[in-house]
Every structure is written in structure tokens, then in C-alpha cells.
Design a protein around this motif. Structure first.
Motif, PDB file in Angstrom:
ATOM      1  N   MET A   1     -20.837  21.005 -37.886  1.00 17.63           N
ATOM      2  CA  MET A   1     -20.941  19.616 -37.504  1.00 17.63           C
ATOM      3  C   MET A   1     -19.514  18.847 -37.650  1.00 17.63           C
ATOM      4  SD  MET A   1     -24.601  18.420 -39.149  1.00 17.63           S
ATOM      5  CE  MET A   1     -24.250  18.742 -40.843  1.00 17.63           C
ATOM      6  N   HIS A   2     -19.477  18.173 -36.620  1.00 13.04           N
ATOM      7  CA  HIS A   2     -18.189  17.375 -36.575  1.00 13.04           C
ATOM      8  C   HIS A   2     -18.255  15.863 -35.823  1.00 13.04           C
ATOM      9  CE1 HIS A   2     -18.334  19.054 -32.577  1.00 13.04           C
ATOM     10  NE2 HIS A   2     -17.784  18.218 -32.188  1.00 13.04           N
ATOM     11  N   ALA A   3     -17.422  15.148 -36.346  1.00 12.60           N
ATOM     12  CA  ALA A   3     -17.544  13.573 -35.797  1.00 12.60           C
ATOM     13  C   ALA A   3     -17.164  13.620 -34.510  1.00 12.60           C
ATOM     14  CB  ALA A   3     -16.609  12.785 -36.624  1.00 12.60           C
ATOM     15  N   VAL A   4     -17.735  12.501 -33.831  1.00  8.07           N
ATOM     16  CA  VAL A   4     -17.517  12.384 -32.600  1.00  8.07           C
ATOM     17  C   VAL A   4     -16.866  11.010 -32.307  1.00  8.07           C
ATOM     18  CG1 VAL A   4     -18.446  11.904 -30.372  1.00  8.07           C
ATOM     19  CG2 VAL A   4     -19.537  13.648 -31.534  1.00  8.07           C
ATOM     20  N   GLU A   5     -15.773  10.675 -31.639  1.00  9.14           N
ATOM     21  CA  GLU A   5     -15.050   9.484 -31.114  1.00  9.14           C
ATOM     22  C   GLU A   5     -15.079   9.305 -29.867  1.00  9.14           C
ATOM     23  OE1 GLU A   5     -12.571   6.958 -34.135  1.00  9.14           O
ATOM     24  OE2 GLU A   5     -11.136   8.115 -32.577  1.00  9.14           O
ATOM     25  N   GLN A   6     -15.320   8.233 -29.028  1.00  8.65           N
ATOM     26  CA  GLN A   6     -15.261   8.038 -27.673  1.00  8.65           C
ATOM     27  C   GLN A   6     -14.736   6.563 -27.468  1.00  8.65           C
ATOM     28  OE1 GLN A   6     -18.371   9.827 -25.104  1.00  8.65           O
ATOM     29  NE2 GLN A   6     -18.336   7.876 -24.055  1.00  8.65           N
ATOM     30  N   TYR A   7     -14.150   6.630 -26.707  1.00 10.34           N
ATOM     31  CA  TYR A   7     -13.505   5.088 -26.267  1.00 10.34           C
ATOM     32  C   TYR A   7     -14.245   5.058 -25.079  1.00 10.34           C
ATOM     33  CZ  TYR A   7     -10.509   5.428 -30.133  1.00 10.34           C
ATOM     34  OH  TYR A   7     -10.118   5.427 -31.567  1.00 10.34           O
ATOM     35  N   ALA A   8     -14.375   3.579 -24.704  1.00 10.49           N
ATOM     36  CA  ALA A   8     -14.969   3.057 -23.560  1.00 10.49           C
ATOM     37  C   ALA A   8     -14.384   1.579 -23.064  1.00 10.49           C
ATOM     38  CB  ALA A   8     -16.579   3.099 -23.550  1.00 10.49           C
ATOM     39  N   ARG A   9     -14.760   1.228 -22.001  1.00  7.46           N
ATOM     40  CA  ARG A   9     -14.394  -0.230 -21.718  1.00  7.46           C
ATOM     41  C   ARG A   9     -15.741  -1.030 -21.595  1.00  7.46           C
ATOM     42  NH1 ARG A   9      -9.659  -1.364 -22.547  1.00  7.46           N
ATOM     43  NH2 ARG A   9      -9.125  -2.792 -20.726  1.00  7.46           N
ATOM     44  N   ALA A  10     -15.804  -2.254 -22.069  1.00  2.43           N
ATOM     45  CA  ALA A  10     -16.742  -2.898 -22.153  1.00  2.43           C
ATOM     46  C   ALA A  10     -16.333  -4.303 -21.723  1.00  2.43           C
ATOM     47  CB  ALA A  10     -17.493  -3.119 -23.615  1.00  2.43           C
ATOM     48  N   HIS A  11     -17.410  -5.096 -21.152  1.00  8.07           N
ATOM     49  CA  HIS A  11     -17.145  -6.357 -20.612  1.00  8.07           C
ATOM     50  C   HIS A  11     -17.815  -7.410 -21.391  1.00  8.07           C
ATOM     51  CE1 HIS A  11     -15.168  -5.488 -16.684  1.00  8.07           C
ATOM     52  NE2 HIS A  11     -15.966  -4.604 -16.823  1.00  8.07           N
ATOM     53  N   ILE A  12     -17.345  -8.496 -22.078  1.00  6.45           N
ATOM     54  CA  ILE A  12     -17.609  -9.639 -22.694  1.00  6.45           C
ATOM     55  C   ILE A  12     -18.602 -10.188 -21.957  1.00  6.45           C
ATOM     56  CG2 ILE A  12     -17.486 -11.564 -24.255  1.00  6.45           C
ATOM     57  CD1 ILE A  12     -14.642 -10.050 -25.011  1.00  6.45           C
ATOM     58  N   VAL A  13     -19.896 -10.573 -22.249  1.00  3.23           N
ATOM     59  CA  VAL A  13     -20.813 -11.388 -21.296  1.00  3.23           C
ATOM     60  C   VAL A  13     -21.293 -12.658 -22.158  1.00  3.23           C
ATOM     61  CG1 VAL A  13     -21.413  -9.670 -19.866  1.00  3.23           C
ATOM     62  CG2 VAL A  13     -22.529  -9.688 -21.741  1.00  3.23           C
ATOM     63  N   THR A  14     -20.504 -12.942 -23.027  1.00  2.00           N
ATOM     64  CA  THR A  14     -20.993 -14.372 -23.968  1.00  2.00           C
ATOM     65  C   THR A  14     -20.565 -15.543 -23.282  1.00  2.00           C
ATOM     66  OG1 THR A  14     -19.071 -14.064 -25.523  1.00  2.00           O
ATOM     67  CG2 THR A  14     -21.180 -12.912 -26.321  1.00  2.00           C
ATOM     68  N   ASP A  15     -21.018 -16.781 -23.746  1.00  2.55           N
ATOM     69  CA  ASP A  15     -20.548 -17.944 -23.276  1.00  2.55           C
ATOM     70  C   ASP A  15     -19.690 -18.541 -24.269  1.00  2.55           C
ATOM     71  OD1 ASP A  15     -22.311 -18.578 -25.297  1.00  2.55           O
ATOM     72  OD2 ASP A  15     -23.672 -20.178 -24.139  1.00  2.55           O
ATOM     73  N   THR A  16     -19.170 -17.827 -25.200  1.00  2.00           N
ATOM     74  CA  THR A  16     -18.321 -18.147 -26.208  1.00  2.00           C
ATOM     75  C   THR A  16     -16.860 -17.912 -25.646  1.00  2.00           C
ATOM     76  OG1 THR A  16     -18.569 -16.391 -27.560  1.00  2.00           O
ATOM     77  CG2 THR A  16     -20.079 -18.422 -27.977  1.00  2.00           C
ATOM     78  N   ALA A  17     -16.447 -17.279 -24.550  1.00  2.00           N
ATOM     79  CA  ALA A  17     -15.196 -16.792 -24.389  1.00  2.00           C
ATOM     80  C   ALA A  17     -14.408 -18.238 -24.259  1.00  2.00           C
ATOM     81  CB  ALA A  17     -15.438 -16.035 -22.882  1.00  2.00           C
ATOM     82  N   ASP A  18     -13.235 -17.804 -24.231  1.00  4.52           N
ATOM     83  CA  ASP A  18     -12.111 -19.183 -24.267  1.00  4.52           C
ATOM     84  C   ASP A  18     -11.847 -19.638 -22.931  1.00  4.52           C
ATOM     85  OD1 ASP A  18     -11.589 -19.027 -26.901  1.00  4.52           O
ATOM     86  OD2 ASP A  18     -10.072 -17.778 -26.929  1.00  4.52           O
ATOM     87  N   SER A  19     -12.073 -18.681 -21.683  1.00  2.00           N
ATOM     88  CA  SER A  19     -11.999 -19.134 -20.566  1.00  2.00           C
ATOM     89  C   SER A  19     -12.748 -18.238 -19.515  1.00  2.00           C
ATOM     90  CB  SER A  19     -10.645 -18.865 -19.916  1.00  2.00           C
ATOM     91  OG  SER A  19     -10.401 -17.516 -19.982  1.00  2.00           O
TER      92      SER A  19
END
Length: 118
Positions: A1-19
């Protein structure tokens, strides 16, 4: 058994963004799974000190139907995206990720959790 690490891109979709630009910008996220620590849990880390741990099964089910558990909600958004909503005392973080990236990560977690034959 070994650990898994994966990177991805996500989009912030909250209304608390600065712009308006911040609201739709892609941010890096890290998806992690370590069967030695807890074979039922996955972790997702957003930029800054934002990390959530929740059941791997919740992520898997959330790709098909809306689910929630504690401070985590996940639901499909069309055929190619999923939305993850995280609630904490600091507020709410809502991000959108490609379903393909999440499915690839889940497949890798199940492979990693299988015992190695000797």
C-alpha cells in the motif's frame, strides 16, 4: 500500500472573491490519500492553510448525486464538472473541479489500497 498525491486545477465559485477575475481563476489543489493513515479518508488542500479530510466514499458518490456529510457537500455539475463545498468556522469555500481528475484520483486510491502480492 502506498500514498497517492495528485494535483489538479479548480475554479473558485464563491461570491467572496475579491474581484470578478478571482471568482473564475484556476487555483491549484492537492488531492491526497494515504491508506496507512486511514484507508477510508481522502484530503483536499486548497491554496493557503485550507485542508479538508472526508470519506473517500463521499467523494465517489458526490460525482453521481448530491451528498453531504458534516461540513462537506459534493454534487455533480453537468457531465464534466463537480462542485465541492467546504464549511468551516472561517466561512465557506466552493470550488469546481473536472470530474475526470477526481475519477482518476479515485481509481489511483483503490489501486494504492490493494495489498501487494509477494
Amino acid at each position: 500500500m502506498h500514498a497517492v498525491e495528485q494535483y489538479a486545477r479548480a475554479h473558485i465559485v464563491t461570491d467572496t472573491a475579491d474581484s470578478a477575475d478571482d471568482e473564475h481563476r484556476a487555483v491549484p489543489v492537492a488531492l491526497r490519500y494515504d491508506p496507512a493513515t486511514d484507508p477510508r479518508q481522502v484530503r483536499i488542500t486548497l491554496p493557503g492553510p485550507h485542508e479538508w479530510t472526508f470519506d473517500r466514499e463521499l467523494l465517489e458518490r458526490g460525482l453521481r448525486v448530491p451528498v453531504d456529510s458534516g461540513g462537506v457537500r459534493i454534487w455533480p455539475c453537468g457531465r464534466v464538472q463537480a462542485v465541492l463545498e467546504f464549511h468551516s468556522t472561517q466561512g465557506v469555500a466552493v470550488v469546481q473541479l473536472d470530474t475526470k481528475a477526481l475519477m482518476r484520483f479515485l481509481r489511483r486510491t483503490y489501486t494504492a489500497a490493494m495489498p501487494v502480492a509477494h
